[in-house]
Design an enzyme around this catalytic site. Structure first.
Site, mmCIF file in Angstrom:
data_model
loop_
_atom_site.group_PDB
_atom_site.id
_atom_site.type_symbol
_atom_site.label_atom_id
_atom_site.label_comp_id
_atom_site.label_asym_id
_atom_site.label_seq_id
_atom_site.Cartn_x
_atom_site.Cartn_y
_atom_site.Cartn_z
ATOM 1 N N ASP A 301 0.870 -1.188 0.000
ATOM 2 C CA ASP A 301 0.000 0.000 0.000
ATOM 3 C C ASP A 301 0.909 1.241 0.000
ATOM 4 O OD1 ASP A 301 -3.133 0.786 1.179
ATOM 5 O OD2 ASP A 301 -1.523 2.292 1.291
ATOM 6 N N LEU A 302 0.676 2.148 -0.963
ATOM 7 C CA LEU A 302 1.518 3.351 -1.045
ATOM 8 C C LEU A 302 1.291 4.220 0.199
ATOM 9 C CD1 LEU A 302 1.112 4.267 -4.828
ATOM 10 C CD2 LEU A 302 2.740 2.713 -3.731
ATOM 11 N N ASP A 344 -4.619 2.407 -4.287
ATOM 12 C CA ASP A 344 -3.139 2.408 -4.267
ATOM 13 C C ASP A 344 -2.606 1.122 -3.632
ATOM 14 O OD1 ASP A 344 -3.980 2.868 -1.701
ATOM 15 O OD2 ASP A 344 -2.498 4.438 -1.276
HETATM 16 N N1 LIG Z 1 -4.898 9.085 -8.885
HETATM 17 C C1 LIG Z 1 -5.606 8.075 -8.430
HETATM 18 N N2 LIG Z 1 -5.896 7.971 -7.143
HETATM 19 C C2 LIG Z 1 -6.602 6.937 -6.700
HETATM 20 C C3 LIG Z 1 -7.042 5.912 -7.541
HETATM 21 N N3 LIG Z 1 -7.711 4.986 -6.814
HETATM 22 C C4 LIG Z 1 -7.689 5.427 -5.543
HETATM 23 N N4 LIG Z 1 -7.016 6.598 -5.448
HETATM 24 C C5 LIG Z 1 -6.741 7.416 -4.295
HETATM 25 O O1 LIG Z 1 -5.793 6.750 -3.489
HETATM 26 C C6 LIG Z 1 -5.926 7.276 -2.181
HETATM 27 C C7 LIG Z 1 -5.827 6.132 -1.215
HETATM 28 O O2 LIG Z 1 -5.528 6.669 0.020
HETATM 29 P P1 LIG Z 1 -5.339 5.751 1.262
HETATM 30 O O3 LIG Z 1 -4.641 4.500 0.924
HETATM 31 O O4 LIG Z 1 -6.662 5.634 1.969
HETATM 32 O O5 LIG Z 1 -4.439 6.644 2.139
HETATM 33 P P2 LIG Z 1 -2.991 7.166 1.853
HETATM 34 O O6 LIG Z 1 -3.068 8.618 1.573
HETATM 35 O O7 LIG Z 1 -2.312 6.342 0.855
HETATM 36 O O8 LIG Z 1 -2.340 6.968 3.272
HETATM 37 P P3 LIG Z 1 -1.798 5.662 3.910
HETATM 38 O O9 LIG Z 1 -2.265 4.512 3.145
HETATM 39 O O10 LIG Z 1 -2.347 5.658 5.287
HETATM 40 O O11 LIG Z 1 -0.321 5.804 3.902
HETATM 41 C C8 LIG Z 1 -7.243 8.031 -2.139
HETATM 42 O O12 LIG Z 1 -6.999 9.431 -2.140
HETATM 43 C C9 LIG Z 1 -7.941 7.642 -3.441
HETATM 44 O O13 LIG Z 1 -8.747 8.677 -3.945
HETATM 45 C C10 LIG Z 1 -6.731 6.029 -8.921
HETATM 46 O O14 LIG Z 1 -7.089 5.183 -9.764
HETATM 47 N N5 LIG Z 1 -6.009 7.100 -9.318
#
Ligand SMILES: Nc1nc2c(ncn2[C@@H]2O[C@H](COP(=O)(O)OP(=O)(O)OP(=O)(O)O)[C@@H](O)[C@H]2O)c(=O)[nH]1
Length: 421
Positions: A301-302, A344
């Protein structure tokens, strides 16, 4: 038989040694092409191809035509070498090949009309052909070839036919005319015209050759050589060209069809943004694993990905997801399966991996992420990774454990690997 007559016969039939060598080379080439066609037919049958029955009957017709020319050459070789007692064997072989070639053309006509027609429904055609062939080989004055007697005339060699020859000849001709006529009528309605044209062409050539040779036998020489030999050559060249055109079209269509199928299959199994496999494919893949489990699962997970989106926009976020996917692709081995699980999150199935191997892969991944092109100056990308060993067939439970390990990695400060107990 006086040798002068033989020599006169050979010269009259246009057969000197050079012409004979030319024929031998031609029959070698057509035999090679016919054999290739047989291999091609077998391949079509193996693939359950609907063109296979067409190719089968066409192959038989072609082999018979080759056999006819080979027999014709053998007759001339027998005459040239003075083996006059052996002439009737290749002579009968040639006639047999012609009858079987015609039977095969009639069968071809049937399968062109209905490719699903079972072979046993076509067997009567070949049975009649074989019966006629049998008549050629029995040395009885009442049958088609009465005996081993033959004449060498200035235009070629002719057997001494029996009383059955006339009716058999007329029956064959009538059948041919009927089938050729039926085919012409169907050809007008046919969707793919090439096979029809090929068959019509074959019939026409053999029909004209038959008429020509009949006149020749009656002493009226139109062309200074055997029409059937010429017909076989013309038929084979024309038929090969037509087959090549027909199958190149079929192949083009099939390649296009395969390409479309692959694109559809790709669409169904790939994540369009990252190009990695999608979640559905990964689930299918994990479902197929052996019950005792194999390797382990990495859950990636990013870190703070939301910040990227919020600060720099979704487009840059998408670019980063693609870059991360490239990093994963370049890091894992070919036998490992990686997918974008969603958002992510990425899941990698490491085949045959223990904790040490997982640690090594995770380190390589984290290093690769760190060196990704920064989306914005000062922003360093990282990810948290959880790993769990697949100890049984329950991959869902394993993934849950990897997810829990991932949360521990996040809680411990991110940018690291945590291994599930
Ligand atoms: N650009 C883009 N963003 C996406 C996509 N799918 C999901 N996201 C975004 O990915 C983010 C996922 O955030 P999280 O994993 O909940 O939180 P994070 O900011 O990574 O923080 P941590 O996981 O706690 O480190 C959200 O802002 C989603 O809107 C996509 O296909 N493209």
């Amino acid at each position: 038989m006086p040798n002068e007559i033989v020599v006169a016969g050979l010269t009259g039939a246009g057969v000197d040694t050079w012409a004979l060598w030319g024929k031998i080379m031609a029959v070698g080439a057509t035999a090679t092409l016919s054999s290739l066609l047989v291999v091609f037919t077998v391949a079509l049958y193996r693939n359950g191809d609907r063109e296979a029955p067409v190719a089968l009957h066409f192959s038989v017709a072609n082999l018979c035509a080759t056999l006819y020319v080979a027999g014709d050459i053998a007759v001339r070789i027998c005459l040239l070498s003075g083996r006059l007692d052996a002439v009737m064997v290749p002579y009968r072989l040639s006639l047999s090949a012609i009858v079987l070639a015609l039977a095969s053309l009639i069968a071809l006509h049937r399968v062109l009309g209905n490719r699903a027609v079972p072979l046993r429904r076509l067997s009567p055609i070949y049975a009649v052909g074989l019966l006629l062939v049998l008549l050629f080989w029995i040395d009885d004055p009442r049958l088609v070839i009465a005996s081993d007697q033959y004449r060498v005339t200035p235009v070629g060699v002719f057997a001494d036919y029996g009383v059955l020859a006339g009716p058999v000849y007329v029956a064959c001709l009538a059948t041919l005319v009927a089938v050729a006529w039926a085919m012409l009528r169907r050809a007008r309605r046919a969707e793919g015209r090439l096979p029809w044209r090929m068959t019509v062409f074959g019939f026409t050539v053999f029909f004209l050759a038959g008429v020509h040779d009949t006149f020749r036998e009656l002493g009226m020489e139109l062309l200074p050589f055997s029409g059937l030999t010429l017909a076989c050559a013309v038929f084979q060249i024309g038929a090969f060209a037509t087959m090549a055109m027909h199958y190149s079209k079929t192949l083009r269509e099939r390649t296009y069809h395969d390409h479309q199928m692959r694109r559809l299959a790709d669409k169904a199994t790939r994540d369009p943004l990252s190009g990695l496999f999608n979640r559905a494919y990964m689930e299918q893949h994990l479902d197929r694993l052996p019950a005792e489990g194999a390797g382990g699962l990495l859950f990636i997970d990013l870190d703070h990905f939301k910040v990227v989106n919020d600060r720099y926009g979704h487009e840059r976020g998408d670019r980063l997801i693609r870059a991360v996917a490239d990093g994963i692709r370049q890091t894992v081995r070919e036998q490992d399966v990686a997918c974008r699980w969603g958002g992510d999150e990425f899941v990698v199935h490491l085949s045959e991996a223990g904790s040490d191997a997982a640690l090594a892969v995770a380190e390589r991944l984290l290093r690769a992420f760190r060196h990704l092109d920064p989306v914005a100056p000062g922003l360093e990308m990282s990810a948290s990774v959880g790993f769990a060993q697949l100890t049984d067939g329950d991959w869902r439970a394993t993934l849950r454990r990897a997810d829990q390990a991932l949360y521990r990695a996040k809680a411990a400060g991110r940018n690291r690997l945590a291994i599930a107990p």
